[in-house]
Design an enzyme around this catalytic site. Structure first.
Site, PDB file in Angstrom:
ATOM      1  N   LYS A   1       0.808  -1.225   0.000  1.00 44.07           N
ATOM      2  CA  LYS A   1       0.000   0.000   0.000  1.00 44.07           C
ATOM      3  C   LYS A   1       0.836   1.268   0.000  1.00 44.07           C
ATOM      4  CE  LYS A   1      -4.482  -1.763   1.069  1.00 44.07           C
ATOM      5  NZ  LYS A   1      -5.524  -2.064   2.043  1.00 44.07           N
TER       6      LYS A   1
ATOM      7  N   ARG B   1      -3.831 -10.192   4.636  1.00 47.25           N
ATOM      8  CA  ARG B   1      -4.289 -10.191   3.231  1.00 47.25           C
ATOM      9  C   ARG B   1      -3.135  -9.649   2.383  1.00 47.25           C
ATOM     10  NH1 ARG B   1      -6.495  -6.705  -0.441  1.00 47.25           N
ATOM     11  NH2 ARG B   1      -8.068  -7.584  -1.841  1.00 47.25           N
TER      12      ARG B   1
HETATM   13  N1  HH2 Z   1      -7.554  -3.673   0.655  1.00 53.11           N
HETATM   14  C1  HH2 Z   1      -7.902  -3.686  -0.647  1.00 53.11           C
HETATM   15  C2  HH2 Z   1      -9.007  -4.411  -1.097  1.00 53.11           C
HETATM   16  N2  HH2 Z   1      -9.744  -5.131  -0.236  1.00 53.11           N
HETATM   17  N3  HH2 Z   1     -10.148  -5.896   1.956  1.00 53.11           N
HETATM   18  C3  HH2 Z   1      -9.843  -5.902   3.265  1.00 53.11           C
HETATM   19  N4  HH2 Z   1     -10.562  -6.614   4.125  1.00 53.11           N
HETATM   20  N5  HH2 Z   1      -8.770  -5.191   3.748  1.00 53.11           N
HETATM   21  C4  HH2 Z   1      -7.987  -4.432   2.932  1.00 53.11           C
HETATM   22  O1  HH2 Z   1      -7.055  -3.780   3.423  1.00 53.11           O
HETATM   23  C5  HH2 Z   1      -8.301  -4.404   1.531  1.00 53.11           C
HETATM   24  C6  HH2 Z   1      -9.413  -5.161   1.080  1.00 53.11           C
HETATM   25  C7  HH2 Z   1      -7.067  -2.920  -1.622  1.00 53.11           C
HETATM   26  O2  HH2 Z   1      -6.009  -3.731  -2.116  1.00 53.11           O
HETATM   27  P1  HH2 Z   1      -6.057  -4.465  -3.538  1.00 53.11           P
HETATM   28  O3  HH2 Z   1      -7.182  -5.448  -3.583  1.00 53.11           O
HETATM   29  O4  HH2 Z   1      -4.732  -5.019  -3.875  1.00 53.11           O
HETATM   30  O5  HH2 Z   1      -6.300  -3.281  -4.554  1.00 53.11           O
HETATM   31  P2  HH2 Z   1      -7.562  -2.805  -5.376  1.00 53.11           P
HETATM   32  O6  HH2 Z   1      -8.621  -2.404  -4.403  1.00 53.11           O
HETATM   33  O7  HH2 Z   1      -7.041  -1.659  -6.175  1.00 53.11           O
HETATM   34  O8  HH2 Z   1      -8.019  -3.955  -6.230  1.00 53.11           O
END
Ligand code: HH2
Length: 294
Positions: A231, A265
């Site tokens: 992040k 995660r």
């Molecule tokens: N962060 C993201 C998405 N979903 N869910 C939970 N529970 N906690 C988190 O910190 C979280 C999440 C964002 O990360 P990522 O899925 O890699 O990116 P994007 O939202 O751009 O797909």
């Protein structure tokens, strides 16, 4: 493992439909973003066949859970129409449900997508809006699914516009405590619920650090999931771009476990698995009963 300082004994098992996930040991949730625009891997796994292969690879690397999402929630992201989210997620969920034995999670804010994903084989609803959709609690209850209740301020489109808190830890904790009560009142059992302070969701770097420094406070409420992988705040601190944040991500992962997180995660499953195993061995040398990861 939940911190030794937690005042309430937390469930040692996470009830997720037909699965019972032991939380006695740390669990790794591998991220599978079936999106064109996720912040660190957008477009990499959009093709369903490529996505399924990626899911199998994450399991082979040691993922305990796979989290499949069809909508980016990065800062500034626009909402994806539900039909498009369904089109991205359901075929991949169904194919992986046939091929892996680890529990599958759907990363969605929409009850219709959660319902379809659960029918296709998901066992967990990872809801970054913590049951904001009025139908979501019933969908989770009826499937006896696991659910992640995450804190977010605003929506992905506006959440990073000058976020302000008087006391970020107290406010995020109070929000999650209230959402937990809402879930319980809707007939979801405590053993189904995991909470998440929402690293990067309407928070500055200082807010993220404060939350990571107080994870024990959250572990008093329910088992805690931390999603800090790659992040922006890691980049702000280390100067690294999204594809160079592995060292920072691993540091946060081990830190989080030692402060009471139960689930991580992450994008980089193999490296996280190695870091968690190493940290566990070191903790075992010091004191198995202490606030440690092993
Ligand atoms: N962060 C993201 C998405 N979903 N869910 C939970 N529970 N906690 C988190 O910190 C979280 C999440 C964002 O990360 P990522 O899925 O890699 O990116 P994007 O939202 O751009 O797909």
């Amino acid at each position: 493992m939940p911190a030794a300082s937690a005042t309430v004994t937390q469930p040692s098992e996470w009830v997720c439909a037909k699965h019972r996930i032991s939380l006695v040991r740390p669990r790794i949730m591998g991220i599978l973003n079936v999106t064109p625009d996720s912040f660190s891997d957008g477009g990499c796994w959009l093709d369903p066949e490529v996505a399924v292969a990626r899911g199998l690879a994450l399991v082979a690397e040691g993922a305990d859970i796979l989290d499949i999402g069809g909508e980016s929630t990065r800062p500034g992201a626009a909402a994806v129409p539900e039909e498009e989210e369904l089109r991205r997620v359901v075929p991949v969920m169904a194919a992986l449900a046939q091929q892996v034995s680890v529990p599958l999670s759907v990363d969605t804010r929409h009850a219709s997508v959660a319902r379809a994903a659960l029918a296709a084989g998901a066992a967990i609803v990872n809801d970054v809006s913590a049951l904001d959709d009025p139908q979501m609690a019933a969908v989770v209850r009826e499937a006896n699914a696991g659910v992640v209740l995450m804190h977010m301020r605003g929506t992905p489109a506006d959440m990073q516009r000058a976020p302000h808190y008087d006391d970020v830890v107290a406010e995020v904790r109070a929000y999650l405590a209230a959402r937990l009560e809402t879930a319980l009142a809707a007939g979801i059992s405590r053993a189904q619920v995991v909470i998440d302070p929402g690293i990067g969701f309407g928070k500055t770097t200082a807010h993220n650090l404060a939350l990571l420094g107080a994870l024990e406070r959250f572990a008093e409420l329910a088992p805690v999931l931390v999603g800090a992988s790659r992040k922006r705040f890691i980049g702000e601190i280390t100067g690294a771009p999204a594809d160079g944040r592995l060292a920072g991500s691993l540091t946060v992962a081990v830190w989080s476990l030692m402060r009471g997180a139960a689930i991580l995660r992450v994008h980089d499953v193999a490296a996280t698995r190695a870091a968690v195993t190493m940290a566990g061995a070191l903790c075992g040398v010091v004191d198995r009963e202490q606030n440690c990861v092993g």
